[in-house]
Design an enzyme around this catalytic site. Structure first.
Site, short mmCIF file in Angstrom:
data_model
loop_
_atom_site.label_atom_id
_atom_site.label_comp_id
_atom_site.label_asym_id
_atom_site.label_seq_id
_atom_site.Cartn_x
_atom_site.Cartn_y
_atom_site.Cartn_z
N ASP A 1 0.81 -1.23 0.00
CA ASP A 1 0.00 0.00 0.00
C ASP A 1 0.84 1.28 0.00
O ASP A 1 0.32 2.36 0.23
CB ASP A 1 -0.90 0.01 1.25
CG ASP A 1 -2.08 -0.94 1.11
OD1 ASP A 1 -2.99 -0.63 0.33
OD2 ASP A 1 -2.07 -2.00 1.77
N ASP B 1 -1.30 8.66 4.10
CA ASP B 1 -1.69 8.08 5.39
C ASP B 1 -0.59 8.11 6.43
O ASP B 1 -0.87 7.96 7.62
CB ASP B 1 -2.17 6.63 5.18
CG ASP B 1 -3.48 6.61 4.42
OD1 ASP B 1 -4.32 7.49 4.67
OD2 ASP B 1 -3.65 5.73 3.55
N ARG C 1 0.93 -1.55 7.46
CA ARG C 1 1.36 -0.32 6.80
C ARG C 1 2.34 0.51 7.65
O ARG C 1 2.81 1.55 7.20
CB ARG C 1 0.12 0.52 6.44
CG ARG C 1 -0.83 -0.20 5.48
CD ARG C 1 -1.78 0.74 4.80
NE ARG C 1 -1.06 1.79 4.12
CZ ARG C 1 -1.63 2.90 3.66
NH1 ARG C 1 -2.93 3.08 3.78
NH2 ARG C 1 -0.91 3.83 3.05
N HIS D 1 -11.91 6.08 4.68
CA HIS D 1 -11.40 7.27 5.35
C HIS D 1 -12.38 8.44 5.21
O HIS D 1 -13.21 8.45 4.30
CB HIS D 1 -10.07 7.72 4.71
CG HIS D 1 -8.91 6.82 4.97
ND1 HIS D 1 -8.05 6.39 3.97
CD2 HIS D 1 -8.44 6.29 6.12
CE1 HIS D 1 -7.11 5.63 4.50
NE2 HIS D 1 -7.32 5.55 5.80
N VAL E 1 -8.42 -0.41 -4.66
CA VAL E 1 -7.82 -0.74 -3.37
C VAL E 1 -7.97 0.46 -2.43
O VAL E 1 -7.11 0.76 -1.60
CB VAL E 1 -6.35 -1.20 -3.49
CG1 VAL E 1 -6.28 -2.58 -4.11
CG2 VAL E 1 -5.51 -0.23 -4.31
N CYS F 1 -4.74 10.47 -1.53
CA CYS F 1 -3.96 9.43 -0.84
C CYS F 1 -2.53 9.37 -1.36
O CYS F 1 -1.65 8.86 -0.69
CB CYS F 1 -4.57 8.05 -1.09
SG CYS F 1 -6.21 7.86 -0.46
N1 GLY Z 1 -5.46 0.30 0.25
C1 GLY Z 1 -5.37 1.41 1.10
C2 GLY Z 1 -5.58 1.02 2.50
O1 GLY Z 1 -6.36 0.12 2.73
O2 GLY Z 1 -4.98 1.55 3.41
#
Ligand code: GLY
Length: 234
Positions: A70, A76, A95, A170, A217, A223
């Site tokens: 990701d 993020d 992540r 989000h 996704v 983003c």
């Molecule tokens: N694919 C972006 C997330 O789920 O954070």
């Protein structure tokens, strides 16, 4: 997108990251959808080109990391406001390591780095909407109250309000702004309804950018970049 060509609101720089091949099969997603990797990469190149050539930003391009599917969704992992960068603690454990390359890049840009180290806090930048005067923080599957409180503590000059996010990933999955006078909007039904309002505004310009693959996704346009204003120092 709506806005003016001269400088993209108050921003001077953007940090972006390339798409790893692992995105297609391994990136997190709310719905099971196949991603066309080549098309996703082409769309991303166009997006980065718009940031550079149409919006005039200095773009720092981080390399993809195959172990972080990701990682293209750089928004993020950091919230930048003025000279301060809050390195977040992303809600998805898979992540968290994405923060490392971003921290290095933001240090090189000479920003003041603040870490979100509290293990009870989670915050994804996709849940943070900065209007220029205040923050709205979505409380979502990825962001909790403690994360919002830490953000409020770091950016003390601004009011911070929380917004429950019950649908979608989000807060900025369904609403967003790119900077003063610049509105970023998707193609979903609620977004299109909002667009009808924005179209009535004077002095705006629309720049269509396709995002058909990354949205599979759960990636929206914001983003994929962290925007920075270094005008004072440049
Ligand atoms: N694919 C972006 C997330 O789920 O954070």
């Amino acid at each position: 997108m709506a806005g003016v060509m001269t400088g993209f609101g108050n921003f001077t720089h953007a940090v972006v990251r390339a798409i790893p091949s692992s995105l297609a099969k391994e990136a997190l997603r709310m719905n099971v959808l196949d991603v066309d990797l080549v098309k996703a990469q082409r769309e991303h190149e166009v997006y980065v080109g718009v940031l550079k050539h149409k919006l005039g930003l200095q773009v720092i391009e981080l390399p993809a990391d195959e172990s972080l599917p990701d990682c293209v969704f750089v928004e993020d992992v950091a919230v930048v406001c003025g000279d301060t960068a809050l390195i977040t603690r992303p809600g998805a454990e898979s992540r968290r390591k994405e923060t490392e390359a971003m921290r290095r890049a933001l240090k090189e840009l000479d920003l003041n780095i603040v870490e979100m180290s509290d293990e009870n806090a989670t915050l994804d930048g996709g849940d943070v909407l900065f209007t220029g005067r205040e923050f709205f923080v979505g409380l979502s599957k990825r962001t909790n109250q403690k994360g919002a409180e830490i953000l409020a503590d770091v950016f003390k000059d601004y009011a911070v309000s929380t917004v429950p996010v019950t649908d979608g990933l989000h807060l900025k999955s369904f609403c967003s702004m790119g900077g003063p006078g610049l509105i970023v909007i998707g193609t979903s039904e609620p977004a299109q309804k909002a667009l009808k309002v924005f179209e009535k505004l004077k002095d705006h310009m629309l720049i269509p950018v396709s995002n058909m693959e990354k949205v599979k996704v759960d990636g929206a346009l914001t983003c994929c970049s962290v925007l920075i204003n270094k005008k004072a120092k440049v």
